[in-house]
Write a protein that holds these residues in place. Sequence first.
Motif, mmCIF file in Angstrom:
data_model
loop_
_atom_site.group_PDB
_atom_site.id
_atom_site.type_symbol
_atom_site.label_atom_id
_atom_site.label_comp_id
_atom_site.label_asym_id
_atom_site.label_seq_id
_atom_site.Cartn_x
_atom_site.Cartn_y
_atom_site.Cartn_z
ATOM 1 N N MET A 83 -82.273 81.283 -84.498
ATOM 2 C CA MET A 83 -82.415 82.519 -85.248
ATOM 3 C C MET A 83 -83.754 82.517 -85.957
ATOM 4 O O MET A 83 -84.380 81.473 -86.149
ATOM 5 N N VAL A 84 -84.217 83.707 -86.331
ATOM 6 C CA VAL A 84 -85.417 83.877 -87.141
ATOM 7 C C VAL A 84 -84.991 84.528 -88.444
ATOM 8 O O VAL A 84 -84.190 85.463 -88.450
ATOM 9 N N PHE A 85 -85.488 84.014 -89.567
ATOM 10 C CA PHE A 85 -85.130 84.580 -90.862
ATOM 11 C C PHE A 85 -85.708 85.982 -90.987
ATOM 12 O O PHE A 85 -86.868 86.218 -90.644
ATOM 13 N N LEU A 86 -84.939 86.898 -91.512
ATOM 14 C CA LEU A 86 -85.425 88.250 -91.745
ATOM 15 C C LEU A 86 -86.260 88.262 -93.022
ATOM 16 O O LEU A 86 -85.736 88.134 -94.120
ATOM 17 N N GLY A 87 -87.569 88.387 -92.856
ATOM 18 C CA GLY A 87 -88.458 88.450 -94.012
ATOM 19 C C GLY A 87 -88.596 87.149 -94.765
ATOM 20 O O GLY A 87 -89.052 87.139 -95.905
ATOM 21 N N GLY A 88 -88.219 86.028 -94.140
ATOM 22 C CA GLY A 88 -88.268 84.750 -94.842
ATOM 23 C C GLY A 88 -89.433 83.890 -94.409
ATOM 24 O O GLY A 88 -89.567 83.565 -93.232
ATOM 25 N N GLY A 96 -87.598 79.990 -88.979
ATOM 26 C CA GLY A 96 -86.451 80.122 -88.098
ATOM 27 C C GLY A 96 -85.918 78.773 -87.667
ATOM 28 O O GLY A 96 -86.422 77.717 -88.071
ATOM 29 N N TYR A 97 -84.863 78.808 -86.831
ATOM 30 C CA TYR A 97 -84.243 77.601 -86.294
ATOM 31 C C TYR A 97 -84.258 77.654 -84.769
ATOM 32 O O TYR A 97 -84.155 78.731 -84.176
ATOM 33 N N ALA A 98 -84.348 76.493 -84.141
ATOM 34 C CA ALA A 98 -84.163 76.368 -82.697
ATOM 35 C C ALA A 98 -83.262 75.163 -82.460
ATOM 36 O O ALA A 98 -83.570 74.047 -82.887
ATOM 37 N N TYR A 99 -82.143 75.406 -81.805
ATOM 38 C CA TYR A 99 -81.132 74.377 -81.545
ATOM 39 C C TYR A 99 -81.355 73.858 -80.126
ATOM 40 O O TYR A 99 -81.199 74.597 -79.156
ATOM 41 N N MET A 100 -81.740 72.569 -80.004
ATOM 42 C CA MET A 100 -82.158 71.993 -78.733
ATOM 43 C C MET A 100 -81.307 70.773 -78.379
ATOM 44 O O MET A 100 -80.728 70.125 -79.256
ATOM 45 N N ARG A 101 -81.266 70.456 -77.081
ATOM 46 C CA ARG A 101 -80.590 69.241 -76.613
ATOM 47 C C ARG A 101 -81.461 68.571 -75.559
ATOM 48 O O ARG A 101 -82.019 69.233 -74.687
ATOM 49 N N GLN A 102 -81.564 67.242 -75.652
ATOM 50 C CA GLN A 102 -82.340 66.464 -74.693
ATOM 51 C C GLN A 102 -81.547 65.227 -74.299
ATOM 52 O O GLN A 102 -81.272 64.363 -75.127
ATOM 53 N N ASN A 103 -81.158 65.162 -73.023
ATOM 54 C CA ASN A 103 -80.407 64.010 -72.508
ATOM 55 C C ASN A 103 -79.166 63.719 -73.352
ATOM 56 O O ASN A 103 -78.868 62.562 -73.666
ATOM 57 N N CYS A 151 -73.204 80.521 -93.372
ATOM 58 C CA CYS A 151 -72.252 79.955 -94.330
ATOM 59 C C CYS A 151 -72.346 80.692 -95.665
ATOM 60 O O CYS A 151 -73.419 81.152 -96.062
ATOM 61 N N ARG A 152 -71.214 80.774 -96.348
ATOM 62 C CA ARG A 152 -71.145 81.404 -97.663
ATOM 63 C C ARG A 152 -70.786 80.352 -98.704
ATOM 64 O O ARG A 152 -69.974 79.461 -98.444
ATOM 65 N N ASP A 160 -75.901 82.598 -96.484
ATOM 66 C CA ASP A 160 -77.176 82.066 -96.964
ATOM 67 C C ASP A 160 -77.981 81.567 -95.767
ATOM 68 O O ASP A 160 -77.622 80.561 -95.148
ATOM 69 N N VAL A 161 -79.083 82.256 -95.439
ATOM 70 C CA VAL A 161 -79.863 81.893 -94.257
ATOM 71 C C VAL A 161 -80.569 80.554 -94.413
ATOM 72 O O VAL A 161 -81.015 79.967 -93.423
ATOM 73 N N GLU A 162 -80.680 80.048 -95.631
ATOM 74 C CA GLU A 162 -81.379 78.787 -95.858
ATOM 75 C C GLU A 162 -80.493 77.571 -95.616
ATOM 76 O O GLU A 162 -80.972 76.447 -95.670
ATOM 77 N N VAL A 163 -79.205 77.785 -95.353
ATOM 78 C CA VAL A 163 -78.253 76.680 -95.234
ATOM 79 C C VAL A 163 -77.798 76.510 -93.788
ATOM 80 O O VAL A 163 -77.484 77.481 -93.100
ATOM 81 N N VAL A 164 -77.777 75.257 -93.329
ATOM 82 C CA VAL A 164 -77.168 74.902 -92.046
ATOM 83 C C VAL A 164 -76.093 73.862 -92.334
ATOM 84 O O VAL A 164 -76.214 73.081 -93.283
#
Length: 207
Positions: A83-88, A96-103, A151-152, A160-164
């Motif tokens: 995702m990309v933060f809206l105006g952040g 933004g975030y990028a969720y990746m997998r390698q091997n 998450c709330r 909250d877009v800043e929290v994973v």
Amino acid sequence: MRFRQKLLIAGWLILAPFTTTACQNSPSESISTTPEPSQTIANTSQPSQTIVNTPITSQPKDYIGFQYENPEQIKDLEFLGGMVFLGGAVKNMQGGYAYMRQNGQNMLWLIGQKKPDSAGKIISEVLDILTFTEYDKELNNRTYHLSMGRCRLNGKSNSDVEVVAIVVLEPKEWLDKVKQAWRINRKTGNFEPTTNDNMICENPNIS
């Protein structure tokens, strides 16, 4: 029920499913841009690396500083969503975030998008990385979920877009078994551990 979410990553409009997978890591697995004596980490103070479509290394920590245009075209890496933060802004860039997998190893990249160049291309740079070695099994067999900005906290009605966070998947709309959570630091461009008290996260499989 799965849902599909529009993602704007590195200038591409991507319609990608948020998987039912999830992941977990300990605070010691958060990869900082500040190297320890025993670590070798890409030095982001050096000139920007050449933009390529292949990984610069097989070690997750060395992707810090890596630049790319389209996450789906990076060789040997699987793009699972983001995702990309809206105006952040993060370090004066669009965050933004990028969720990746390698091997079979899962990574969450905190990215900053640079302003479009003269050709209109938008380049993303990896600022920090979380890895989830202890919970790769649960991530890959889809019993946990990695929630990005969904998450709330403390009964608030907005996410909250800043929290994973890492949550256990259950057949209900809001997931409350939060294993661990992190908050981004917009000034430094790093993930930082945060409390998971009174936190619930949206189930991606239930609309």
